[in-house]
Design a protein around this motif. Structure first.
Motif, PDB file in Angstrom:
ATOM      1  N   VAL A  42       0.841  -1.199   0.000  1.00 52.04           N
ATOM      2  CA  VAL A  42       0.000   0.000   0.000  1.00 52.04           C
ATOM      3  C   VAL A  42       0.875   1.248   0.000  1.00 52.04           C
ATOM      4  CG1 VAL A  42      -1.883  -1.148   1.228  1.00 52.04           C
ATOM      5  CG2 VAL A  42      -0.152   0.079   2.530  1.00 52.04           C
ATOM      6  N   GLY A  43       0.253   2.389  -0.224  1.00 50.39           N
ATOM      7  CA  GLY A  43       0.951   3.664  -0.173  1.00 50.39           C
ATOM      8  C   GLY A  43       1.044   4.189   1.245  1.00 50.39           C
ATOM      9  N   ALA A  44       1.889   5.186   1.439  1.00 48.98           N
ATOM     10  CA  ALA A  44       2.138   5.742   2.778  1.00 48.98           C
ATOM     11  C   ALA A  44       0.911   6.398   3.385  1.00 48.98           C
ATOM     12  CB  ALA A  44       3.281   6.748   2.713  1.00 48.98           C
ATOM     13  N   ASP A  45      -0.013   6.865   2.556  1.00 48.19           N
ATOM     14  CA  ASP A  45      -1.203   7.529   3.087  1.00 48.19           C
ATOM     15  C   ASP A  45      -2.408   6.595   3.139  1.00 48.19           C
ATOM     16  OD1 ASP A  45      -1.511   7.318   0.364  1.00 48.19           O
ATOM     17  OD2 ASP A  45      -2.244   9.359   0.079  1.00 48.19           O
ATOM     18  N   ASP A  46      -2.177   5.320   3.003  1.00 54.71           N
ATOM     19  CA  ASP A  46      -3.249   4.330   3.007  1.00 54.71           C
ATOM     20  C   ASP A  46      -3.715   4.054   4.430  1.00 54.71           C
ATOM     21  OD1 ASP A  46      -4.341   1.430   3.050  1.00 54.71           O
ATOM     22  OD2 ASP A  46      -4.295   1.970   0.921  1.00 54.71           O
ATOM     23  N   GLU A  47      -5.029   4.056   4.646  1.00 51.18           N
ATOM     24  CA  GLU A  47      -5.585   3.813   5.979  1.00 51.18           C
ATOM     25  C   GLU A  47      -5.260   2.417   6.484  1.00 51.18           C
ATOM     26  OE1 GLU A  47      -9.708   4.778   6.485  1.00 51.18           O
ATOM     27  OE2 GLU A  47      -9.450   6.751   5.594  1.00 51.18           O
ATOM     28  N   GLU A  48      -5.102   1.458   5.582  1.00 50.61           N
ATOM     29  CA  GLU A  48      -4.771   0.091   5.987  1.00 50.61           C
ATOM     30  C   GLU A  48      -3.432   0.059   6.722  1.00 50.61           C
ATOM     31  OE1 GLU A  48      -3.851  -4.299   4.063  1.00 50.61           O
ATOM     32  OE2 GLU A  48      -4.753  -2.755   2.807  1.00 50.61           O
ATOM     33  N   ALA A  49      -2.470   0.820   6.227  1.00 52.35           N
ATOM     34  CA  ALA A  49      -1.162   0.871   6.872  1.00 52.35           C
ATOM     35  C   ALA A  49      -1.263   1.526   8.242  1.00 52.35           C
ATOM     36  CB  ALA A  49      -0.162   1.619   5.989  1.00 52.35           C
ATOM     37  N   GLU A  50      -2.010   2.616   8.342  1.00 56.40           N
ATOM     38  CA  GLU A  50      -2.193   3.295   9.628  1.00 56.40           C
ATOM     39  C   GLU A  50      -2.845   2.351  10.639  1.00 56.40           C
ATOM     40  OE1 GLU A  50      -1.399   6.470  10.584  1.00 56.40           O
ATOM     41  OE2 GLU A  50      -0.641   7.141   8.647  1.00 56.40           O
ATOM     42  N   TYR A  51      -3.870   1.647  10.204  1.00 55.90           N
ATOM     43  CA  TYR A  51      -4.583   0.725  11.090  1.00 55.90           C
ATOM     44  C   TYR A  51      -3.665  -0.405  11.540  1.00 55.90           C
ATOM     45  CZ  TYR A  51      -8.270  -2.151  13.033  1.00 55.90           C
ATOM     46  OH  TYR A  51      -9.030  -2.892  13.894  1.00 55.90           O
ATOM     47  N   ALA A  52      -2.854  -0.939  10.620  1.00 59.64           N
ATOM     48  CA  ALA A  52      -1.934  -2.032  10.962  1.00 59.64           C
ATOM     49  C   ALA A  52      -0.913  -1.588  12.003  1.00 59.64           C
ATOM     50  CB  ALA A  52      -1.227  -2.538   9.700  1.00 59.64           C
ATOM     51  N   VAL A  53      -0.387  -0.398  11.847  1.00 56.60           N
ATOM     52  CA  VAL A  53       0.605   0.115  12.797  1.00 56.60           C
ATOM     53  C   VAL A  53      -0.049   0.410  14.142  1.00 56.60           C
ATOM     54  CG1 VAL A  53       2.202   2.020  13.246  1.00 56.60           C
ATOM     55  CG2 VAL A  53       2.167   0.929  10.999  1.00 56.60           C
ATOM     56  N   LEU A  54      -1.259   0.948  14.131  1.00 54.48           N
ATOM     57  CA  LEU A  54      -1.991   1.171  15.377  1.00 54.48           C
ATOM     58  C   LEU A  54      -2.211  -0.153  16.105  1.00 54.48           C
ATOM     59  CD1 LEU A  54      -3.678   2.811  17.411  1.00 54.48           C
ATOM     60  CD2 LEU A  54      -5.615   2.564  15.840  1.00 54.48           C
TER      61      LEU A  54
END
Length: 149
Positions: A42-54
């Motif tokens: 995914v891209g850096a601004d993808d919500e999936e990445a934010e959710y995974a890191v959270l």
């Protein structure tokens, strides 16, 4: 950079009382890094990445819970140094104005958090499906009151 910092009651009290988080280069924090994006595709601004890191930060927050077993993650907008994977260092002081939100469990999560803290892998897995609630920094005192029991 948006940084997710697992937090316990002591760190929240520090933030409330001093209006900042003291510098601590050893403090564990997480962010969406290029390595995380590549792994997820995914891209850096993808919500999936934010959710995974959270979710990773929330898993670490289990060990920081006190008597009231609720995970807490501070969402910071600050500079960080990438270490490995999603792991980052925040070696400088972070003022309250750089804290975007406090994310915390509700009361329903407490039995699972206690069980996960005691090493129950099924509870740890179940917590992956339990979303943290979002609180503004102005609600930090209320979150602390709940954590005091």
């Amino acid at each position: 950079m948006r940084v997710y910092l697992p937090a316990g009651p002591a760190l929240l009290r520090e933030l409330q009382e001093t209006g900042r988080l003291a510098a601590d280069p050893e403090r564990t924090a997480y962010a969406v890094t290029p390595e995380v994006c590549a792994e997820l595709g995914v891209g850096a601004d993808d919500e999936e990445a934010e959710y995974a890191v959270l979710a990773v930060a929330a898993a670490d927050a289990v060990a920081l819970t006190g008597e009231v077993a609720r995970r807490v993650v501070l969402v910071l907008e600050t500079n960080a140094t990438a270490r490995e994977g999603a792991l980052v260092s925040v070696p400088h002081e972070v003022p309250l104005k750089r804290v975007e939100a406090v994310q915390a469990d509700d009361a329903d999560a407490e039995p699972l958090v206690r069980a996960a803290r005691d090493g129950d892998s099924s509870a740890t897995a179940a917590l992956e499906d339990h979303d943290l609630g979002w609180f503004a920094t102005q609600e930090l005192g209320q979150v602390l009151e709940v954590l005091r029991g």
